[in-house]
Write a protein that holds these residues in place. Sequence first.
Motif, PDB file in Angstrom:
ATOM      1  N   ARG A  56      -5.668   4.521 -12.132  1.00  0.00           N
ATOM      2  CA  ARG A  56      -6.067   3.981 -10.539  1.00  0.00           C
ATOM      3  C   ARG A  56      -4.239   4.092 -10.805  1.00  0.00           C
ATOM      4  O   ARG A  56      -2.980   4.521 -10.494  1.00  0.00           O
ATOM      5  N   THR A  57      -3.502   3.771 -11.681  1.00  0.00           N
ATOM      6  CA  THR A  57      -1.675   3.106 -12.131  1.00  0.00           C
ATOM      7  C   THR A  57      -1.284   4.991 -11.995  1.00  0.00           C
ATOM      8  O   THR A  57      -0.370   5.495 -11.179  1.00  0.00           O
ATOM      9  N   GLY A  98      -3.626  -4.376 -11.060  1.00  0.00           N
ATOM     10  CA  GLY A  98      -2.771  -3.523  -9.388  1.00  0.00           C
ATOM     11  C   GLY A  98      -2.695  -4.848  -9.307  1.00  0.00           C
ATOM     12  O   GLY A  98      -2.669  -5.875  -9.425  1.00  0.00           O
ATOM     13  N   ALA A 149      -0.815   6.602  -9.006  1.00  0.00           N
ATOM     14  CA  ALA A 149       0.281   6.486  -7.954  1.00  0.00           C
ATOM     15  C   ALA A 149       1.282   6.680  -8.536  1.00  0.00           C
ATOM     16  O   ALA A 149       2.043   7.494  -7.935  1.00  0.00           O
ATOM     17  N   ASP A 182      -6.522  -1.272 -14.565  1.00  0.00           N
ATOM     18  CA  ASP A 182      -7.019   0.268 -14.166  1.00  0.00           C
ATOM     19  C   ASP A 182      -5.681   1.404 -14.088  1.00  0.00           C
ATOM     20  O   ASP A 182      -4.970   1.796 -13.351  1.00  0.00           O
ATOM     21  N   THR A 184       2.090   1.300  -2.249  1.00  0.00           N
ATOM     22  CA  THR A 184       1.012   1.316  -2.685  1.00  0.00           C
ATOM     23  C   THR A 184       0.330  -0.481  -3.597  1.00  0.00           C
ATOM     24  O   THR A 184       1.579  -0.751  -4.174  1.00  0.00           O
ATOM     25  N   GLU A 185      -0.362  -0.054  -4.045  1.00  0.00           N
ATOM     26  CA  GLU A 185      -0.927  -1.802  -4.773  1.00  0.00           C
ATOM     27  C   GLU A 185      -1.726  -1.490  -5.650  1.00  0.00           C
ATOM     28  O   GLU A 185      -2.118  -2.360  -6.524  1.00  0.00           O
ATOM     29  N   ALA A 186      -1.436  -0.978  -6.418  1.00  0.00           N
ATOM     30  CA  ALA A 186      -1.737   0.172  -7.809  1.00  0.00           C
ATOM     31  C   ALA A 186      -1.215  -0.812  -8.794  1.00  0.00           C
ATOM     32  O   ALA A 186      -1.584  -1.403 -10.427  1.00  0.00           O
ATOM     33  N   SER A 187       0.360  -1.659  -8.219  1.00  0.00           N
ATOM     34  CA  SER A 187       0.705  -2.616  -9.006  1.00  0.00           C
ATOM     35  C   SER A 187       0.925  -3.872  -8.339  1.00  0.00           C
ATOM     36  O   SER A 187       0.800  -3.744  -7.170  1.00  0.00           O
TER      37      SER A 187
END
Length: 287
Positions: free
Chosen positions: A62-63, A53, A66, A59, A268-271
Motif C-alpha cells: 500500500r505504501t 497506514g 501511494a 502494508d 491518502t491514508e497509507a500513512s
Amino acid sequence: MKPRFRRPVRAAAVLAAVLPATTAPATAAGVPGAHAPVVALRVATYNIHAGAGEDRVFDLDRTAAALRGLRADVIGLQEVDVHWGARSDFADEARALAGKLDMRVFFAPIYDLDPAEPGGERRRFGVAVLSRHPVLAAENHEITRLSTQTPDPVPAPAPGFAEAVVDVRGAHVHVYTTHLDHRADPSVREAQVADMLAVLAADRGPKILAGDFNAEVTDPELAPLWERLRDAAPGGGGTYPAADPVKRIDLVTVSPDVRVTGARTVATEASDHRPVVADLKVHRRGR
C-alpha cells in the motif's frame, strides 16, 4: 562543479546505498551554461510511518502504491525501517520500496542498533531518498538530535540528515531530506535548522530540502530557513494527521534558483501523514 562534502563517506557504503533496483544507464551530462535549457523535476516528501497506514496496519504494498501514484522523480522518505522490528516484519523498507518502484535509493539511518538476535541484521531507522535519476554522491550528515533510544538524552550531533546529488539530465541537484524533532519544546528544532543551513551553505547549485519538519511554516524555529529557501506549496493543504489534517508540517522547500510550477498535498491514508508533491524547473548550469 564536483559536489563538496564536509565528511568523507566510505565508498562501499555509498555505492551499495545508491544502487538501483535494476541497472539504468546514466544520462548525458549536457552542456552547462547561461543559455542551457531548464529541465523539469517532480519532487515529493512522504513520512511513511514505517509502512503503517492511518489504520495502523503494516502494508508496504500500500505504501508503494501511494508513492507510485505521486509520479515523482525524487522522493524524500521519513520514518523508514530497515530490519527494525516486528512492527514492519523486520523488512528492509528502503530497498523493498526501491525495488517495487524501480528507483535508486540512499538510506540514511538516524539509529543503527545491534541485532535483536545474535547473527541477525542490524536494526536501523531513518530517512531515505528515492530517485529515478542517477545519484552522483550521497552523505548522511549529522545534526543536533535528542535521542528517543536512550534514557535521559541530551541534545547532541547524530546522523539522519540525508543529502543526495542527483543528475537531472545535466543539472546536478542537491536533494536533502530531514525529520526534525517532534517535541513541543522548539529548542532542538532551532538547533537542527541551524545545522541544516550550515550543510546547505557548503554546497553550490540548486537545492531542495524536503521532509517532516514537525513545525508549521509560521513557527519561529523555522524562520531562518526562509532567509535562504522558500516554501514550494504555500497554499497547500494540511498534511497531518492524514485522515483529517489540521497541520501542514511536511514541506518541500527550494533555493532561489529553482522555479516552482505547481505543488499539492495528496489525500491518502497509507500513512499517518499526507505526501506533498512539487513540480520544479532547474537549470543545467546549476552544477
